[in-house]
Write a protein that holds these residues in place. Structure first.
Motif, PDB file in Angstrom:
ATOM      1  N   TYR A 132      -1.990   6.905 -12.646  1.00 42.05           N
ATOM      2  CA  TYR A 132      -1.683   8.112 -13.413  1.00 42.05           C
ATOM      3  C   TYR A 132      -2.610   8.239 -14.622  1.00 42.05           C
ATOM      4  O   TYR A 132      -3.127   9.325 -14.918  1.00 42.05           O
ATOM      5  CB  TYR A 132      -0.218   8.092 -13.851  1.00 42.05           C
ATOM      6  N   ARG A 133      -2.818   7.142 -15.334  1.00 39.18           N
ATOM      7  CA  ARG A 133      -3.690   7.192 -16.510  1.00 39.18           C
ATOM      8  C   ARG A 133      -5.123   7.541 -16.122  1.00 39.18           C
ATOM      9  O   ARG A 133      -5.823   8.269 -16.842  1.00 39.18           O
ATOM     10  CB  ARG A 133      -3.645   5.846 -17.229  1.00 39.18           C
ATOM     11  N   SER A 134      -5.571   7.024 -14.999  1.00 39.61           N
ATOM     12  CA  SER A 134      -6.920   7.349 -14.538  1.00 39.61           C
ATOM     13  C   SER A 134      -7.037   8.830 -14.187  1.00 39.61           C
ATOM     14  O   SER A 134      -8.054   9.475 -14.483  1.00 39.61           O
ATOM     15  CB  SER A 134      -7.284   6.490 -13.327  1.00 39.61           C
ATOM     16  N   LEU A 135      -6.009   9.376 -13.554  1.00 37.65           N
ATOM     17  CA  LEU A 135      -6.012  10.806 -13.241  1.00 37.65           C
ATOM     18  C   LEU A 135      -6.027  11.644 -14.515  1.00 37.65           C
ATOM     19  O   LEU A 135      -6.744  12.659 -14.603  1.00 37.65           O
ATOM     20  CB  LEU A 135      -4.793  11.158 -12.383  1.00 37.65           C
ATOM     21  N   ARG A 136      -5.256  11.244 -15.499  1.00 31.06           N
ATOM     22  CA  ARG A 136      -5.231  11.979 -16.771  1.00 31.06           C
ATOM     23  C   ARG A 136      -6.598  11.936 -17.450  1.00 31.06           C
ATOM     24  O   ARG A 136      -7.081  12.938 -17.995  1.00 31.06           O
ATOM     25  CB  ARG A 136      -4.167  11.412 -17.708  1.00 31.06           C
ATOM     26  N   ALA A 137      -7.239  10.760 -17.405  1.00 34.11           N
ATOM     27  CA  ALA A 137      -8.562  10.645 -18.021  1.00 34.11           C
ATOM     28  C   ALA A 137      -9.573  11.545 -17.323  1.00 34.11           C
ATOM     29  O   ALA A 137     -10.405  12.206 -17.978  1.00 34.11           O
ATOM     30  CB  ALA A 137      -9.017   9.190 -17.981  1.00 34.11           C
ATOM     31  N   LEU A 138      -9.523  11.598 -15.987  1.00 37.03           N
ATOM     32  CA  LEU A 138     -10.422  12.470 -15.239  1.00 37.03           C
ATOM     33  C   LEU A 138     -10.127  13.939 -15.535  1.00 37.03           C
ATOM     34  O   LEU A 138     -11.047  14.767 -15.590  1.00 37.03           O
ATOM     35  CB  LEU A 138     -10.294  12.182 -13.740  1.00 37.03           C
ATOM     36  N   GLN A 139      -8.860  14.262 -15.714  1.00 36.13           N
ATOM     37  CA  GLN A 139      -8.490  15.641 -16.039  1.00 36.13           C
ATOM     38  C   GLN A 139      -9.094  16.058 -17.378  1.00 36.13           C
ATOM     39  O   GLN A 139      -9.631  17.159 -17.540  1.00 36.13           O
ATOM     40  CB  GLN A 139      -6.966  15.767 -16.085  1.00 36.13           C
ATOM     41  N   GLN A 140      -9.025  15.162 -18.345  1.00 36.39           N
ATOM     42  CA  GLN A 140      -9.524  15.476 -19.686  1.00 36.39           C
ATOM     43  C   GLN A 140     -11.040  15.651 -19.718  1.00 36.39           C
ATOM     44  O   GLN A 140     -11.575  16.415 -20.521  1.00 36.39           O
ATOM     45  CB  GLN A 140      -9.101  14.371 -20.661  1.00 36.39           C
ATOM     46  N   THR A 141     -11.747  14.941 -18.835  1.00 37.92           N
ATOM     47  CA  THR A 141     -13.210  15.035 -18.830  1.00 37.92           C
ATOM     48  C   THR A 141     -13.745  16.083 -17.853  1.00 37.92           C
ATOM     49  O   THR A 141     -14.946  16.356 -17.852  1.00 37.92           O
ATOM     50  CB  THR A 141     -13.828  13.671 -18.460  1.00 37.92           C
ATOM     51  N   SER A 142     -12.863  16.654 -17.023  1.00 33.86           N
ATOM     52  CA  SER A 142     -13.336  17.581 -15.992  1.00 33.86           C
ATOM     53  C   SER A 142     -13.746  18.928 -16.562  1.00 33.86           C
ATOM     54  O   SER A 142     -14.612  19.604 -16.018  1.00 33.86           O
ATOM     55  CB  SER A 142     -12.259  17.780 -14.921  1.00 33.86           C
ATOM     56  N   GLY A 143     -13.069  19.353 -17.659  1.00 30.92           N
ATOM     57  CA  GLY A 143     -13.388  20.644 -18.257  1.00 30.92           C
ATOM     58  C   GLY A 143     -12.894  21.828 -17.464  1.00 30.92           C
ATOM     59  O   GLY A 143     -13.295  22.966 -17.715  1.00 30.92           O
ATOM     60  N   GLN A 144     -12.029  21.626 -16.477  1.00 30.31           N
ATOM     61  CA  GLN A 144     -11.463  22.716 -15.684  1.00 30.31           C
ATOM     62  C   GLN A 144     -10.053  22.357 -15.252  1.00 30.31           C
ATOM     63  O   GLN A 144      -9.619  21.210 -15.391  1.00 30.31           O
ATOM     64  CB  GLN A 144     -12.347  23.000 -14.478  1.00 30.31           C
ATOM     65  N   ALA A 145      -9.345  23.358 -14.756  1.00 36.80           N
ATOM     66  CA  ALA A 145      -7.942  23.124 -14.404  1.00 36.80           C
ATOM     67  C   ALA A 145      -7.834  22.104 -13.271  1.00 36.80           C
ATOM     68  O   ALA A 145      -7.228  21.041 -13.424  1.00 36.80           O
ATOM     69  CB  ALA A 145      -7.283  24.441 -14.013  1.00 36.80           C
ATOM     70  N   PHE A 146      -8.412  22.405 -12.125  1.00 35.97           N
ATOM     71  CA  PHE A 146      -8.376  21.500 -10.973  1.00 35.97           C
ATOM     72  C   PHE A 146      -9.707  20.762 -10.850  1.00 35.97           C
ATOM     73  O   PHE A 146     -10.776  21.347 -11.055  1.00 35.97           O
ATOM     74  CB  PHE A 146      -8.104  22.271  -9.677  1.00 35.97           C
ATOM     75  N   PHE A 147      -9.645  19.488 -10.529  1.00 32.29           N
ATOM     76  CA  PHE A 147     -10.862  18.724 -10.264  1.00 32.29           C
ATOM     77  C   PHE A 147     -10.760  18.086  -8.875  1.00 32.29           C
ATOM     78  O   PHE A 147      -9.662  17.794  -8.386  1.00 32.29           O
ATOM     79  CB  PHE A 147     -11.101  17.653 -11.333  1.00 32.29           C
ATOM     80  N   ALA A 148     -11.905  17.901  -8.234  1.00 32.26           N
ATOM     81  CA  ALA A 148     -11.940  17.342  -6.881  1.00 32.26           C
ATOM     82  C   ALA A 148     -11.461  15.897  -6.904  1.00 32.26           C
ATOM     83  O   ALA A 148     -11.919  15.091  -7.717  1.00 32.26           O
ATOM     84  CB  ALA A 148     -13.353  17.422  -6.315  1.00 32.26           C
TER      85      ALA A 148
ATOM     86  N   GLY B  32       0.799  -1.213   0.000  1.00 34.04           N
ATOM     87  CA  GLY B  32       0.000   0.000   0.000  1.00 34.04           C
ATOM     88  C   GLY B  32       0.834   1.266   0.000  1.00 34.04           C
ATOM     89  O   GLY B  32       0.361   2.325  -0.432  1.00 34.04           O
ATOM     90  N   ILE B  33       2.091   1.192   0.486  1.00 31.13           N
ATOM     91  CA  ILE B  33       2.951   2.379   0.497  1.00 31.13           C
ATOM     92  C   ILE B  33       4.000   2.326  -0.608  1.00 31.13           C
ATOM     93  O   ILE B  33       4.784   3.260  -0.750  1.00 31.13           O
ATOM     94  CB  ILE B  33       3.644   2.558   1.860  1.00 31.13           C
ATOM     95  N   ALA B  34       3.997   1.242  -1.377  1.00 31.85           N
ATOM     96  CA  ALA B  34       4.934   1.135  -2.504  1.00 31.85           C
ATOM     97  C   ALA B  34       4.292   0.288  -3.606  1.00 31.85           C
ATOM     98  O   ALA B  34       4.728  -0.824  -3.877  1.00 31.85           O
ATOM     99  CB  ALA B  34       6.262   0.529  -2.057  1.00 31.85           C
ATOM    100  N   PRO B  35       3.233   0.819  -4.273  1.00 33.70           N
ATOM    101  CA  PRO B  35       2.622   0.071  -5.375  1.00 33.70           C
ATOM    102  C   PRO B  35       3.654  -0.183  -6.471  1.00 33.70           C
ATOM    103  O   PRO B  35       4.612   0.588  -6.630  1.00 33.70           O
ATOM    104  CB  PRO B  35       1.505   1.001  -5.869  1.00 33.70           C
ATOM    105  N   ASP B  36       3.449  -1.249  -7.225  1.00 32.46           N
ATOM    106  CA  ASP B  36       4.423  -1.531  -8.271  1.00 32.46           C
ATOM    107  C   ASP B  36       4.243  -0.576  -9.448  1.00 32.46           C
ATOM    108  O   ASP B  36       3.306   0.238  -9.498  1.00 32.46           O
ATOM    109  CB  ASP B  36       4.349  -2.992  -8.714  1.00 32.46           C
ATOM    110  N   HIS B  37       5.147  -0.668 -10.410  1.00 32.35           N
ATOM    111  CA  HIS B  37       5.180   0.274 -11.539  1.00 32.35           C
ATOM    112  C   HIS B  37       3.868   0.259 -12.311  1.00 32.35           C
ATOM    113  O   HIS B  37       3.333   1.317 -12.703  1.00 32.35           O
ATOM    114  CB  HIS B  37       6.351  -0.080 -12.459  1.00 32.35           C
ATOM    115  N   ASP B  38       3.308  -0.929 -12.552  1.00 29.99           N
ATOM    116  CA  ASP B  38       2.072  -1.031 -13.330  1.00 29.99           C
ATOM    117  C   ASP B  38       0.907  -0.367 -12.610  1.00 29.99           C
ATOM    118  O   ASP B  38       0.070   0.306 -13.237  1.00 29.99           O
ATOM    119  CB  ASP B  38       1.747  -2.494 -13.610  1.00 29.99           C
ATOM    120  N   GLU B  39       0.827  -0.548 -11.301  1.00 25.82           N
ATOM    121  CA  GLU B  39      -0.271   0.068 -10.549  1.00 25.82           C
ATOM    122  C   GLU B  39      -0.138   1.585 -10.517  1.00 25.82           C
ATOM    123  O   GLU B  39      -1.144   2.307 -10.617  1.00 25.82           O
ATOM    124  CB  GLU B  39      -0.296  -0.500  -9.131  1.00 25.82           C
TER     125      GLU B  39
END
Length: 702
Positions: A574-590, A562-569
């Motif tokens: 990161y990819r999930s955060l990027r996807a949420l960023q692209q759909t948020s329509g604003q600079a910062f998202f909750a 839990g404090i050291a996820p592997d590279h794939d995780e």
């Protein structure tokens, strides 16, 4: 009225019209008897441990035969045992067949005409059993069997309850009831640093340094005194030397550098840097140092990978302004940020805890230790104290060379009062622990998570009703005031049994602990030594019970993951955060860690937890891949908003201090678990009892 067939029998002959008078006179006589005459009594000849009830020992009871009215068969008492495999037997199901156990030894039993069979089968708590012993023979096999006379669940002691303060009982009961559920931190009193007159303490440190040292010793030890090796090391440090001190577990290595750092802070306005191998150890030590040295006006700061970027910036500002006296950090953080620290702060004293890692880092284990010598050189070659409990001649030389140490102190004291009880891989550790706790001696039980500390204390209070009020827990999830109060209760006897995480470790010196139980597998050799070293600090006999086993490896691995996820995780997060960023329509998202974890798991397959998402965001922020800002506080939790930076380059996760620390702690555990599960009980006891020194008692190198 006359005797019957023998002196133990009696018969009565009277006229029918005299029965009412006889009844009235008999009742009047009975009413005059004291109440204790109506309490059934069982004469007990000896209290025994189940380990004593071997076939050979029980067979020797025949030497006391024949048994009868004038020579009653001996009755034995077993206290605090648990029942296993109980069942009602007989035509009327009024006999009880069961096994009594202490987790190590078992005794087959039968109790005839038991009026409380069902209650005993469902009580689930420790028992007090009185029984006679016999040798049974079945199909040529001889075995010990007990015929139970009395079997009673242990019950709360009214006298004990009366001796305890109601406020203390309510406090502990309230903590256990709340457990690790979300608590309203707004209702908790904030920790306040002890009031101090720093100017007064500075003047005392500068004008009467010996008196000031005694003040420090009293703050840490009360009426205790330094032993020779502690005094020798302090004298060498006071003369300006850099020193390697090799000293066994529980001998007070930390006290040496805490005293010296306090004297430097107030006597010479010099900043000290303590380098610890584990982040958890850093956090725990910061807590204890703030409590003890805060009363002298000494200020403490923490710099690890888990320190947020705003907190790091504030600490660096405070360092630059000379407002911090002691900094606690890890090898990885110092390795990564040595230049930054050198530019803004003049550090005059560095401590390397568990310095023997320098000797193992060349094999790829904790590589940051290899580079600590260079880091200290970048800081301007300040005075260094390296401490460890294990350094043969080769490792000691490597430590001295790495940190340019010119003196060595070897403490040869052994802690021969400590005894290891090896129950590793036992399938009955719950019953063993219950029987141990039932004895009521001062016992410290270590588990490996906050949730486990609460769960186990609840279980023990149910199993041990006779001392339930004396059983509590301690972990880093408690507020600072709560931790201080629990520690005080355990020290003063308001608690006799404490279930704790590693947060109750170095810096806690409580005499009178007769048993330390390692219920779960520790995460490192450092934790193993620290936990074991809590036992028998008063010099009297004490035992360290090893109840962990191979089955704990997967649990620890999961927690560390839990404090050291592997590279794939991390890539999934990161990819999930990027996807949420692209759909948020604003600079910062909750940021919703649960939602990110579900999305990452759904899209990419591997299970990702909310705690891993939280760790991932912190690592990505450190690497410049995301930016965060705090939103309004909701209850006890600060919500974050995230902005994923449009970054086109390539980064290495190991360039994050927080991620590097996690990887190194995982590697430490993998190495430690092979050693601690593969070593014999004698080897482990030897490690706990005395240090590994460069030379034996004859001066020969090791």
């Amino acid at each position: 009225m006359r005797f019957g067939g023998h002196h133990a029998a009696v018969g009565v002959t009277l006229k029918a019209d005299k029965i009412p008078e006889f009844t009235e006179r008999l009742c009047r006589y009975m009413d005059e008897l004291p109440p204790e005459d109506f309490i059934p009594r069982v004469e007990v000849d000896a209290s025994v441990d189940l380990s004593e009830l071997t076939l050979s020992n029980v067979e020797k009871l025949d030497l006391l035969a024949p048994f009868g009215q004038e020579n009653v068969s001996p009755h034995f008492l077993a206290h605090g045992v648990m029942m296993a495999g109980g069942r009602a037997v007989g035509v009327d199901k009024n006999h009880l067949s069961c096994t009594l156990t202490d987790g190590m030894h078992s005794l087959n039993c039968i109790m005839f005409h038991c009026s409380s069979v069902q209650a005993l089968l469902h009580c689930g708590c420790a028992l007090e059993a009185v029984f006679e012993l016999q040798v049974d023979t079945w199909k040529g096999r001889r075995s010990v069997k007990a015929v139970i006379t009395s079997l009673t669940p242990l019950s709360p002691c009214a006298a004990l309850e009366a001796c305890l303060e109601d406020a203390d009982k309510d406090f502990v009961t309230g903590l256990i009831a709340a457990g690790m559920t979300e608590r309203d931190m707004c209702d908790m009193p904030e920790w306040e640093s002890p009031e101090s007159d720093r100017m007064m303490w500075q003047q005392r440190a500068q004008t009467t340094p010996q008196a000031f040292r005694q003040d420090l010793i009293q703050a840490f030890l009360g009426d205790g005194v330094l032993h020779d090796s502690q005094q020798q090391t302090l004298d060498l440090l006071g003369a300006g030397h850099s020193v390697l001190t090799i000293m066994g577990t529980g001998r007070g290595k930390s006290l040496i550098f805490q005293i010296h750092a306090a004297e430097l802070a107030l006597g010479k306005q010099t900043t000290s840097l303590f380098v610890y191998p584990l982040r958890a150890l850093v956090a725990d030590q910061a807590f204890h140092l703030e409590r003890t040295l805060g009363s002298f006006g000494i200020t403490i700061g923490v710099l690890t990978g888990a320190t947020s970027l705003p907190e790091r910036a504030q600490i660096m500002t405070d360092l630059a302004n000379g407002e911090l006296d002691i900094i606690l950090t890890t090898p990885e953080y110092l390795d990564f940020h040595k230049d930054e620290l050198a530019q803004i702060s003049s550090i005059g004293f560095v401590v390397i805890d568990e310095a023997h890692h320098v000797g193992t880092s060349k094999a790829g284990f904790r590589p940051s230790y290899t580079r600590l010598g260079n880091a200290i050189h970048c800081l301007g070659d300040p005075q260094v104290l390296a401490v460890t409990a294990t350094a043969d001649a080769a490792v000691a030389q490597e430590i001295c060379d790495a940190f340019k140490l010119d003196e060595m102190v070897c403490d040869r004291a052994e802690r021969a009062n400590l005894h290891v009880v090896d129950q590793r891989n036992s399938k009955k550790r719950e019953r063993y622990l219950a029987s141990l706790v039932a004895q009521g001696e001062k016992t410290l039980i270590y588990v490996n998570s906050r949730m486990e500390s609460v769960a186990l204390v609840r279980q023990l209070r149910k199993q041990e009703p006779h001392i339930a009020s004396l059983i509590g827990f301690y972990n880093a999830g408690l507020s600072r005031l709560e931790r201080a109060r629990v520690e005080a209760l355990f020290r003063e006897g308001g608690l006799q049994v404490l279930v704790a995480t590693s947060a109750f470790g170095e810096g806690v010196d409580i005499p009178g602990v007769r048993h330390v139980v390692l219920y779960h597998l520790p995460f490192s050799e450092v934790e193993f030594n620290q936990m074991s070293g809590r036992a028998g600090r008063d010099g009297n006999e004490a035992h360290i019970h090893l109840l962990f086993g191979k089955g704990d490896v997967s649990l620890n691995t999961e927690l560390l993951h839990g404090i050291a996820p592997d590279h794939d995780e991390m890539a999934q997060i990161y990819r999930s955060l990027r996807a949420l960023q692209q759909t948020s329509g604003q600079a910062f998202f909750a940021l919703d860690e649960d939602e990110v974890a579900r999305r990452a798991t759904r899209l990419f397959g591997n299970t990702v937890t909310p705690s891993q998402v939280q760790l991932g965001v912190a690592v990505f922020e450190e690497l410049g891949l995301v930016e965060t800002k705090a939103d309004e506080t909701q209850g006890s939790r600060v919500k974050q908003s995230v902005y994923v930076v449009d970054y086109k380059g390539k980064v290495e996760l190991s360039d994050s201090v927080q991620y590097r620390e996690g990887l190194d702690e995982f590697d430490s555990f993998m190495s430690f678990k092979d050693w601690v599960l593969g070593s014999s009980a004698d080897q482990l006891q030897d490690r706990i009892r005395h240090p590994l020194l460069p030379y034996d008692n004859n001066g020969e190198g090791r």
